[in-house]
Scaffold this active site. Structure first.
Site, short mmCIF file in Angstrom:
data_model
loop_
_atom_site.label_atom_id
_atom_site.label_comp_id
_atom_site.label_asym_id
_atom_site.label_seq_id
_atom_site.Cartn_x
_atom_site.Cartn_y
_atom_site.Cartn_z
N ASP A 38 31.32 -49.80 -42.51
CA ASP A 38 32.19 -48.65 -42.81
C ASP A 38 32.03 -48.07 -44.20
O ASP A 38 32.00 -48.80 -45.19
CB ASP A 38 33.66 -49.07 -42.69
CG ASP A 38 34.00 -49.72 -41.37
OD1 ASP A 38 33.12 -49.83 -40.50
OD2 ASP A 38 35.16 -50.15 -41.21
N TRP A 62 26.33 -59.06 -40.36
CA TRP A 62 27.73 -58.95 -40.80
C TRP A 62 28.18 -60.31 -41.31
O TRP A 62 27.87 -61.36 -40.74
CB TRP A 62 28.59 -58.50 -39.61
CG TRP A 62 30.01 -58.18 -39.98
CD1 TRP A 62 30.51 -56.97 -40.34
CD2 TRP A 62 31.11 -59.10 -40.01
NE1 TRP A 62 31.86 -57.07 -40.60
CE2 TRP A 62 32.26 -58.38 -40.41
CE3 TRP A 62 31.25 -60.46 -39.77
CZ2 TRP A 62 33.51 -58.94 -40.54
CZ3 TRP A 62 32.51 -61.05 -39.91
CH2 TRP A 62 33.62 -60.29 -40.28
#
Length: 480
Positions: A38, A62
């Protein structure tokens, strides 16, 4: 946090030394190495644009979220800055999750979600999320101020604050999940440190409307207010909601003390494969701009083999058309990236392919729909993708191809009712962004062409297609 930041910087530099650039973007923001998702903390302050982003600096997957950071003076040319936030305190030890930035009387202030796993890492049924502050007086180095807002009883998923100033108060909208239904919650404050719950702005009434609403953003546009968010859990319906998760908006009317009166139901913002977690900010001249994450959860990411993963979209200007539909346009500043212009005359093609060139990253063209009867016609990007009109389905299709079967798929939008189709297309090393009819629709997708296989060609199959004049440019790098 200094030790954690130093370790993160060392890790990302070690990865950077091994990074391969076959897919690394020339004119999109991406990490030096490692993972990003993001966009966070988008702001213009003291004449400088700041883009922060969710970042895992230790490898290409991630992991515990840090805040990466890049700056620009013109929204075009960018410079990586030191990592701004690292997890490690008891309230954010498993991640500094998404958030925003504000100008608090000249102090660049970040508001973010501190994330803690209460059970096993990755177990979404046992977690704690709080909203936290961090401040900076030089725009580079940040000091954590700790939590300022905890989740109400019964809610664990409580994240992604977006804060703005209005009517002499601070307002915050954030995403939450209550009773397995997504919602956008509104809070208010006089000092950024003490927050009062105002109301639920909007919420899913059934699981079909999303079990969690991530990354909400509330802002005025023209004479309306837009509630932008990324709902998780929408079921695919025909051509709609085809990705793992979606991003879109509700349009309505809102003023402090009032309910959010919705005038337009949820609409997807981008119809491509890779668009999530958009966040807006205000440009120096007052325009409303947007970045989004240009990837999708659970999608294959071939760049991981090269030591990095994830990129952001181009900056986009938002407008509202006369029908109350949100439109996106490439930020006008991007024209500064253009190299020498190439022009191609209007032409009619019948059952043929015609190569334009290899070094074309931006194209502006029109297609005469009324004068075209081919079953399929449009533009090839090497053997990696094509953008074409499907005359039988009456849709504009973005189709991508890959040795990875999960990447071989189509996204599409309905053709306009008019006889003309206008396209502005950006082709980077591993992405396509297609703007349709001056922002009426957008399709954003990651593509992974083989090196040397990015030539641009026009085609018409099973009939003829009338292309108008084409303007095209090679684009320079955004990296300083």
């Amino acid at each position: 946090m200094k030790k954690a930041l130093a370790q993160a910087e060392h890790a990302v530099e070690a990865l950077r030394a091994q990074r391969q650039d076959d897919y690394y973007p020339r004119f999109h923001l991406a990490p030096l190495a490692g993972w990003i998702n993001d966009p966070n903390g988008l702001i213009c302050i003291d004449g400088v644009y700041h883009v922060f982003f969710q970042h895992h600096p230790y490898d290409e997957n991630w992991g515990p979220m840090h805040w990466g950071h890049a700056t620009s003076k013109d929204l075009v040319h960018w410079q990586h800055q030191p990592i701004a936030l690292a997890p490690g305190d008891d309230y954010d030890k498993d991640g500094c999750f998404s958030g925003c930035a504000v100008d608090d009387n000249g102090v660049l202030t970040l508001i973010y979600t501190g994330h803690v796993w209460l059970g096993q890492a990755g177990d979404d049924s046992q977690l704690r999320e709080v909203q936290c502050l961090a401040t900076s007086h030089d725009g580079i180095n940040f000091i954590k101020q700790g939590p300022v807002l905890s989740a109400p009883e019964g809610i664990m998923h409580f994240r992604d604050p977006k804060v703005w100033r209005q009517a002499d108060e601070w307002w915050m909208v954030l995403g939450a999940k209550e009773h397995n239904l997504g919602q956008a919650r509104l809070y208010r404050s006089t000092d950024l440190r003490h927050w009062q719950f105002e109301r639920v702005l909007a919420a899913a009434s059934s699981e079909s409307q999303g079990y969690m609403w991530e990354c909400p953003d509330m802002f005025p546009l023209a004479d309306r207010h837009v509630l932008l968010f990324s709902p998780q859990g929408l079921a695919a319906q025909g051509y709609d909601n085809r990705n793992r998760f979606q991003s879109g908006y509700l349009l309505g009317n809102w003023q402090p003390e009032n309910e959010f009166s919705i005038t337009r139901p949820f609409s997807e913002l981008d119809a491509g494969h890779d668009f999530y977690a958009p966040q807006t900010f205000v440009a120096a001249d007052g325009r409303r701009l947007l970045f989004a994450w240009m990837d999708m959860w659970e999608s294959p990411m071939p760049s991981k083999q090269h030591g990095w993963a994830g990129a952001l979209t181009l900056p986009r200007e938002l407008t509202l058309n006369e029908k109350g539909k949100l439109q996106m346009h490439p930020a006008r500043e991007l024209a500064a990236l253009r190299g020498e212009k190439q022009q191609f005359a209007a032409a009619l093609y019948r059952n043929q392919h015609h190569t334009l060139g290899d070094n074309l990253q931006e194209l502006i063209l029109t297609v005469n729909l009324a004068a075209s009867d081919a079953e399929r016609y449009g533009i090839n990007v090497g053997q990696a993708a094509r953008i074409y009109v499907d005359n039988q389905a009456r849709r504009l299709v973005l189709e991508r191809f890959s040795h990875e079967p999960a990447l071989c798929s189509c996204r599409s939008v309905a053709l306009p009712e008019s006889d003309k189709l206008a396209l502005q297309i950006f082709v980077d090393r591993s992405s396509l962004e297609v703007f349709v009819n001056h922002g009426e629709a957008c399709l954003t997708s990651r593509i992974y062409p083989q090196d040397g296989d990015r030539h641009i060609a026009l085609f018409a199959e099973a009939g003829s297609a009338q292309f108008g004049e084409i303007e095209a440019w090679a684009l320079n790098s955004v990296w300083l």
